[in-house]
Design a protein around this motif. Structure first.
Motif, PDB file in Angstrom:
ATOM      1  N   ALA A  72       0.842  -1.201   0.000  1.00 24.82           N
ATOM      2  CA  ALA A  72       0.000   0.000   0.000  1.00 24.82           C
ATOM      3  C   ALA A  72       0.875   1.248   0.000  1.00 24.82           C
ATOM      4  N   GLY A  73       0.505   2.194  -0.832  1.00 21.73           N
ATOM      5  CA  GLY A  73       1.256   3.440  -0.900  1.00 21.73           C
ATOM      6  C   GLY A  73       2.344   3.457  -1.958  1.00 21.73           C
ATOM      7  N   THR A  74       2.631   2.294  -2.563  1.00 27.55           N
ATOM      8  CA  THR A  74       3.640   2.241  -3.613  1.00 27.55           C
ATOM      9  C   THR A  74       2.988   2.479  -4.979  1.00 27.55           C
ATOM     10  N   ALA A  75       3.822   2.737  -5.976  1.00 25.90           N
ATOM     11  CA  ALA A  75       3.316   3.035  -7.314  1.00 25.90           C
ATOM     12  C   ALA A  75       2.553   1.875  -7.931  1.00 25.90           C
ATOM     13  N   MET A  76       2.880   0.636  -7.505  1.00 29.66           N
ATOM     14  CA  MET A  76       2.262  -0.546  -8.097  1.00 29.66           C
ATOM     15  C   MET A  76       1.171  -1.157  -7.209  1.00 29.66           C
ATOM     16  N   ALA A  77       0.774  -0.457  -6.172  1.00 28.61           N
ATOM     17  CA  ALA A  77      -0.193  -1.017  -5.218  1.00 28.61           C
ATOM     18  C   ALA A  77      -1.502  -1.438  -5.880  1.00 28.61           C
ATOM     19  N   SER A  78      -1.957  -0.669  -6.868  1.00 29.90           N
ATOM     20  CA  SER A  78      -3.244  -0.978  -7.510  1.00 29.90           C
ATOM     21  C   SER A  78      -3.195  -2.245  -8.358  1.00 29.90           C
ATOM     22  N   TYR A  79      -1.990  -2.768  -8.600  1.00 26.89           N
ATOM     23  CA  TYR A  79      -1.846  -3.996  -9.382  1.00 26.89           C
ATOM     24  C   TYR A  79      -1.951  -5.247  -8.515  1.00 26.89           C
ATOM     25  N   ASN A  80      -2.031  -5.062  -7.230  1.00 23.30           N
ATOM     26  CA  ASN A  80      -2.065  -6.202  -6.306  1.00 23.30           C
ATOM     27  C   ASN A  80      -3.485  -6.756  -6.172  1.00 23.30           C
ATOM     28  N   PHE A  81      -3.742  -7.850  -6.868  1.00 21.23           N
ATOM     29  CA  PHE A  81      -5.044  -8.504  -6.765  1.00 21.23           C
ATOM     30  C   PHE A  81      -4.965  -9.784  -5.934  1.00 21.23           C
ATOM     31  N   ALA A  82      -3.772 -10.168  -5.515  1.00 24.53           N
ATOM     32  CA  ALA A  82      -3.596 -11.408  -4.752  1.00 24.53           C
ATOM     33  C   ALA A  82      -4.123 -11.256  -3.330  1.00 24.53           C
ATOM     34  N   ASP A  83      -3.610 -10.283  -2.633  1.00 23.79           N
ATOM     35  CA  ASP A  83      -3.999 -10.040  -1.243  1.00 23.79           C
ATOM     36  C   ASP A  83      -5.499  -9.739  -1.108  1.00 23.79           C
ATOM     37  N   PRO A  84      -6.047  -8.762  -1.838  1.00 17.73           N
ATOM     38  CA  PRO A  84      -7.488  -8.473  -1.696  1.00 17.73           C
ATOM     39  C   PRO A  84      -8.373  -9.660  -2.062  1.00 17.73           C
ATOM     40  N   TYR A  85      -7.995 -10.393  -3.088  1.00 20.64           N
ATOM     41  CA  TYR A  85      -8.817 -11.533  -3.510  1.00 20.64           C
ATOM     42  C   TYR A  85      -8.861 -12.611  -2.428  1.00 20.64           C
ATOM     43  N   LEU A  86      -7.698 -12.969  -1.893  1.00 19.90           N
ATOM     44  CA  LEU A  86      -7.664 -14.019  -0.874  1.00 19.90           C
ATOM     45  C   LEU A  86      -8.392 -13.588   0.397  1.00 19.90           C
ATOM     46  N   ARG A  87      -8.232 -12.340   0.793  1.00 19.10           N
ATOM     47  CA  ARG A  87      -8.967 -11.841   1.963  1.00 19.10           C
ATOM     48  C   ARG A  87     -10.476 -11.939   1.722  1.00 19.10           C
TER      49      ARG A  87
END
Length: 209
Positions: free
Chosen positions: A147-162
Motif C-alpha cells: 500500500a502506498g507504492t506506485a504498483m499497489a493498484s496492481y495487487n489482486f492477490a492479497d485483496p482476492y484471498l482476503r
C-alpha cells in the motif's frame, strides 16, 4: 489438539521464496504448539481439474441421491474441505503470478468454495461456515506492491484471498508480503539477505502471540 493446514502453491520447489517462508512459519508454529498436528497440501502437485458441468451437477445433488460417478467427481473436493474443517489455523504460501494468485490455487478455491459445505445461503444472505479459524498469507512477489507504492493498484492477490476467506467465514487474516523477489534473480541482493527481515517478522509473530 491444535491443527495447522499448510498450503503451498509455488511451482519452484526449493527455489521458492514463499515455500521458504511457509516452512519457517510451520517451524515456529510447531514450537508454539508441540502437541499440534500439521496437514500439508501442495496444490502445485495435486491434480485439480477445472470445474465443469458434471461437477456443478454433483455438488448440487443431495448426498443421498449421489450416483457412484458423482461421488467420485466430488471426492477430491470433499477431501480438501475436510482439511479446512479439521484445521484451526491455515498458512498459505502464495507467489504472485500476473498480479494475482497461481492458477493452481484458484483451482483449489473452486473446489472448496461449496454451498452448504463452506458457505450457506440458508437465511437468504451468504454466511461463511469456516468460523473460528485463523489464516496467515505469505506472499512473494517479483515487484513491490505494498500500500502506498506506485504498483499497489496492481495487487489482486492479497485483496482476492482476503475476500474469499472472509466469504467463507475466516476473518482473522494476517498478510505478510515479501515484495521485490526479482532483485534476487537479478543478482542485486543475495537470497539470505532478502529473506532475513521476512523470516524475522514471522518469528516475531510467534513471540508476540
Amino acid at each position: 489438539m491444535p491443527t495447522l493446514l499448510h498450503i503451498d502453491s509455488s511451482p519452484l520447489g526449493e527455489a521458492s521464496v514463499s515455500r521458504h517462508l511457509t516452512s519457517e512459519f510451520v517451524q515456529g508454529w510447531k514450537t508454539a504448539n508441540p502437541q499440534g498436528q500439521v496437514i500439508t497440501r501442495d496444490v502445485s502437485s495435486t491434480v485439480i481439474l477445472p470445474v465443469n458441468a458434471a461437477w456443478v451437477g454433483a455438488v448440487y445433488t443431495p448426498a443421498e441421491a449421489l450416483t457412484p460417478e458423482q461421488k467420485q467427481i466430488t471426492a477430491l473436493s470433499d477431501t480438501l474441505i475436510g482439511e479446512l474443517q479439521t484445521a484451526d489455523e491455515y498458512v498459505f504460501g502464495v507467489p504472485m503470478h500476473n498480479f494475482s494468485i497461481p492458477s493452481t490455487l484458484k483451482l483449489w478455491i473452486d473446489q472448496i468454495a461449496r454451498v452448504n459445505k463452506t458457505f450457506s445461503y440458508a437465511t437468504g444472505v451468504p454466511k461463511g461456515l469456516l468460523t473460528g479459524k485463523k489464516a496467515t498469507i505469505l506472499i512473494a512477489a517479483g515487484g513491490v506492491y505494498d500500500a502506498g507504492t506506485a504498483m499497489a493498484s496492481y495487487n489482486f492477490a492479497d485483496p482476492y484471498l482476503r475476500t474469499v476467506l472472509g466469504f467463507l467465514g475466516v476473518t482473522d487474516v494476517t498478510v505478510l508480503a515479501a515484495g521485490g523477489v526479482s532483485a534476487i534473480m537479478q543478482g542485486k541482493v543475495d537470497r539470505e539477505t532478502f529473506l532475513t527481515p521476512h523470516v524475522t517478522a514471522i518469528r516475531s509473530s510467534f513471540k508476540a502471540a
